[in-house]
Enzyme design. Structure first.
Site, PDB file in Angstrom:
ATOM      1  N   GLU A 260       0.944  -1.265  -0.058  1.00  9.39           N
ATOM      2  CA  GLU A 260      -0.059  -0.042   0.098  1.00  9.39           C
ATOM      3  C   GLU A 260       0.865   1.187   0.070  1.00  9.39           C
ATOM      4  O   GLU A 260       1.996   1.121   0.324  1.00  9.39           O
ATOM      5  CB  GLU A 260      -0.922   0.030   1.241  1.00  9.39           C
ATOM      6  N   GLU A 335      -9.363  -0.107  12.937  1.00  9.75           N
ATOM      7  CA  GLU A 335      -8.233   0.851  12.897  1.00  9.75           C
ATOM      8  C   GLU A 335      -8.072   1.755  11.705  1.00  9.75           C
ATOM      9  O   GLU A 335      -8.414   1.098  10.601  1.00  9.75           O
ATOM     10  CB  GLU A 335      -6.677   0.083  13.109  1.00  9.75           C
ATOM     11  N   GLU A 348      -7.291  -1.905   9.350  1.00  7.95           N
ATOM     12  CA  GLU A 348      -7.621  -3.340   9.455  1.00  7.95           C
ATOM     13  C   GLU A 348      -8.661  -3.327  10.565  1.00  7.95           C
ATOM     14  O   GLU A 348      -8.951  -2.426  11.259  1.00  7.95           O
ATOM     15  CB  GLU A 348      -6.413  -4.150   9.761  1.00  7.95           C
ATOM     16  N   ASN A 350      -9.484  -5.783  13.771  1.00 11.57           N
ATOM     17  CA  ASN A 350      -9.399  -6.693  14.798  1.00 11.57           C
ATOM     18  C   ASN A 350     -10.643  -7.516  15.580  1.00 11.57           C
ATOM     19  O   ASN A 350     -11.455  -6.808  16.085  1.00 11.57           O
ATOM     20  CB  ASN A 350      -8.644  -6.360  15.797  1.00 11.57           C
ATOM     21  N   PHE A 461      14.359   1.878  21.069  1.00 13.83           N
ATOM     22  CA  PHE A 461      13.411   2.186  21.520  1.00 13.83           C
ATOM     23  C   PHE A 461      12.906   1.100  22.485  1.00 13.83           C
ATOM     24  O   PHE A 461      11.591   1.051  22.877  1.00 13.83           O
ATOM     25  CB  PHE A 461      12.564   2.901  20.985  1.00 13.83           C
TER      26      PHE A 461
END
Length: 759
Positions: A260, A335, A348, A350, A461
């Site tokens: 995408e 989402e 997407e 869930n 991180f």
């Protein structure tokens, strides 16, 4: 709103003890709220009364539910079942027999040995447990079998209710390619891209060029950040195709990929939806999930500071349109990516209670501010098999992707709406229609959730960390690390205090990073996106940067701790029963030398009772505390400023580790005489790491690309290490000839293990 949480808190505490909820107690909670919360809106009080009356209703659902999961989510489901008067069955592996969820349930059945493939993913054993216990329904939690359509079909064949969406919705939304096509048909905004399956790296490059860089390569059956790569050119597309397909195959057993257009600098905002079997569906507002690393969420909050009411409604209506398009009948999450102009695109869906696919430990509560028992999940991965090393605080901790240190995201939604999503899932599964309309769904206050990970935030991180968990103490009344306030400022302040009060010893964790984010000026203003961490810390996270005032406070606290420990030692030595006469040293002032961050400071300290007067580089400060050196937490007052600190270690040589403002600082404190003598001590020579490559994390070696005698260039791939089903490319730090290789494909390596040497 505080009253609502107090009254609900007493009910949940009662539920945790296995008690039913007397109607009188429910009414007292509602009356307390009405009496003392006069400044809250009529709508909030209506929600409170409605929830109380709903709790007291005698709606018949199920007599017994089997919870096909473990850890936090199993406890979470069991608590709601207790509240509803439903008996529960826990399943467990042989080493999980003493787990909290097992003790909380009315019945428990062992479904196999430690490896999840032989227990929690063992459908035959779970079906046998269902028959044995005569459970009428199964709640799958998240992970494991929660989105497995074959499991749902097996349950249907035995007339057992699956508490979740039907198999059609699971299959349609579980496949990113199919879900995107369905979203388009439902007139949901989608990201431009290729809707088919990408066959190979060459086709990936061709498609990426057609779409236009940058592009996002992602697993069709994926989630949780796995199997996802951003590519800015042809070379990165080829590498991204390779790594994404391998991760997808490893994590989901499906290596299909799609490509995408990558939306640069977006926000990640998701909409909670709830549908029933009668064609009704609601959107329960949004969760802001933009603070991420490696496409995995770190901090969530509800609502989003970025959305206006018009955009919120548009996103909610499109989320509901998609849910209705697949006849969705349960709790789920849609989402979206949202750009700076508030354009939003479907990402997407869930089909479960939302959860991160990361490894964490701990149990948590239904809502913010409610106490709960903690459970520590200890797992050890060796190769592809997961083996438990036992239970308790003294076991080795490693990857455990289904058991959270802290919480799924849905509690922040529950906080601002007052709904129990697990209860709603159970009602819907029984066939009841939704009892609320869209107009009933409020936004009351603000909720923030921090995900405390067992990982090192100073490495990219957060790279996986292992160790021996020696001490674990959750913040009082904040076990889920979901904080709630009447507004965002209040919720963030409570989160800051909660992080300061969290005690985790033995494993590296990310509390320092979490605390820095929530006090960051950009974050506080709401000026952030999914690239926040890399933008704010371009050279990596380095911990909290002390101001001059904070540095002086830390030095004053450290010197006070040092003197307090010395005085305590003298007290024991001077005990009246001591057989050896001690000459009492009358020290009025302690002259100290403190080294912090390669800088040496002169400090003079004296004490009067519980207060120390400390002079730091000529500046005087007064430090007061109980000085209980055995306590893991120490509340210290420095000239009227209250600080919560943790003294993690004190060594005889003067070295001390102090957690201050979330970050661990190492100081070395010596008396003036000792500092003078220390000048003559030889210092240990640091290891030259320019010609070696060490593993930055524990994991498994997937591939080795070099052999002794090969010439390698700086940045060239040496090997690939998989940790938490994420593949990481290890590269050469400089150009040279390979002297030796110390690993091979299939090896398990630990943090710091030697992988390769250059001549």
């Amino acid at each position: 709103m505080a009253a609502l949480w107090v009254s609900v808190g007493s009910l949940i505490a009662a539920g945790r003890r296995g008690q039913r909820f007397p109607q009188q107690l429910m009414q007292r909670g509602a009356l307390w709220t009405l009496k003392y919360a006069s400044y809250y809106s009529r709508q909030q009080l209506m929600v409170t009364r409605r929830l109380c009356s709903a709790e007291c209703s005698n709606e018949k659902t199920f007599d017994k539910i089997l919870v096909a999961n473990r850890g936090e989510i199993a406890c979470r489901v069991i608590k709601t079942c207790k509240k509803m008067g439903i008996k529960t069955v826990a399943i467990h592996s042989d080493v999980d027999a003493s787990s909290v969820h097992v003790k909380m349930a009315d019945e428990a059945v062992c479904v196999g040995p430690a490896p999840t493939s032989k227990s929690y993913l063992n459908m035959d054993a779970i079906m046998e447990a269902i028959k044995k216990t005569r459970a009428q329904a199964v709640h799958p939690g998240y992970g494991f079998l929660s989105e497995n359509k074959e499991f749902a079909k097996c349950l249907a064949a035995e007339d057992v209710i699956f508490i979740g969406p039907d198999t059609h919705a699971i299959q349609a939304m579980g496949d990113k390619i199919e879900s995107k096509l369905l979203a388009k048909k439902a007139k949901v905004n989608t990201i431009p891209g290729f809707d088919g399956v990408v066959k190979d790296a060459d086709e990936a490059v061709r498609i990426a060029r057609e779409i236009g860089y940058p592009v996002m390569i992602k697993a069709s059956a994926g989630g949780g950040g796995k199997g996802m790569r951003i590519a800015w050119d042809d070379e990165e597309t080829r590498d991204g195709f390779r790594f994404s397909s391998q991760e997808a195959a490893s994590s989901f057993g499906d290596d299909r990929l799609l490509i995408e257009k990558f939306i640069d600098n977006p926000r990640h905002i998701e909409i909670q939806v709830l549908g029933d079997k009668h064609g009704n569906a609601l959107w329960l507002n949004e969760r802001e999930c933009s603070i991420q690393r490696r496409n995995q969420k770190v901090i969530e909050e509800a609502p989003s500071i970025f959305l206006d009411s018009m955009t919120r409604r548009a996103m909610g209506e499109q989320a509901v349109a998609l849910a209705k398009a697949v006849k969705y009948s349960s709790a789920g999450t849609v989402e979206f990516l949202v750009d700076s102009k508030k354009n939003f695109y479907f990402l997407e869906m869930n089909t479960r209670l939302q959860v991160p696919a990361t490894w964490k430990i701990g149990d948590s509560c239904l809502k913010a501010h409610l106490p709960v028992e903690a459970e520590v999940f200890i797992r050890r991965k060796r190769g592809t098999e997961e083996k438990d090393q036992g239970r308790g605080m003294k076991s080795s901790l490693c990857a455990n992707e289904d058991s959270p240190f802290h919480k799924v995201e849905h509690p922040v939604t529950e906080c601002i709406t007052g709904l129990d999503l697990v209860q709603e899932m159970i009602r819907v599964a029984k066939g009841y229609p939704l009892r609320h309309t869209q107009a009933d769904i409020p936004i009351n206050g603000w909720a923030v959730e921090c995900r405390v990970y067992a990982e090192d935030p100073y490495k990219s991180f957060g790279l996986p960390s292992i160790g021996r968990l020696s001490q674990y103490q959750e913040p009082i009344h904040l076990p889920g690390l979901v904080t709630y306030g009447s507004n965002r400022t209040e919720a963030l302040k409570r989160m800051e205090d909660a992080l300061d009060n969290y005690v985790i010893r033995g494993v590296t964790h990310n509390i320092a990073l979490l605390r820095e984010v929530i006090i960051n000026s950009r974050f506080v203003k709401g000026d952030f996106n999914t690239k926040f961490l890399s933008d704010e810390y371009p050279d990596g996270f380095k911990g909290h940067k002390l101001t001059e005032n904070e540095r002086n406070q830390l030095l004053a606290i450290a010197s006070s701790l040092f003197v307090a420990s010395q005085l305590r030692a003298q007290h024991f030595q001077e005990h009246e029963n001591s057989r050896v006469p001690i000459v009492k040293s009358q020290v009025a002032n302690w002259e100290l030398s403190i080294k912090l961050n390669d800088e040496v400071h002169t400090v003079v300290a004296s004490n009067s009772g519980k207060t120390f007067s400390v002079e730091v580089d000529g500046l005087k400060l007064n430090v007061t505390s109980t000085w209980n050196l055995a306590s893991p937490l120490l509340s210290v007052n420095v000239d009227g400023t209250q600080r919560m600190i943790q003294c993690l270690s004190r060594e005889a040589g003067g070295s001390m580790s102090i957690q201050f403002l979330g970050t661990v600082y190492k100081v070395r404190i010596l008396t003036k005489v000792a500092a003078e003598l220390n000048k003559f001590m030889l210092e240990k020579v640091a290891e030259d790491t320019s010609s070696i490559l060490r593993s930055p994390m524990p994991g498994m070696v997937v591939a080795v690309a070099v052999k002794p005698g090969d010439m390698v260039a700086e940045g060239q791939e040496i090997c690939v290490i998989e940790a938490m089903k994420m593949q990481n490319s290890m590269t050469a730090g400089k150009t040279g000839k390979v002297k030796s290789v110390h690993c091979k494909a299939g090896d398990t390596v630990g943090e710091g293990d030697l992988l390769m040497e250059l001549q």
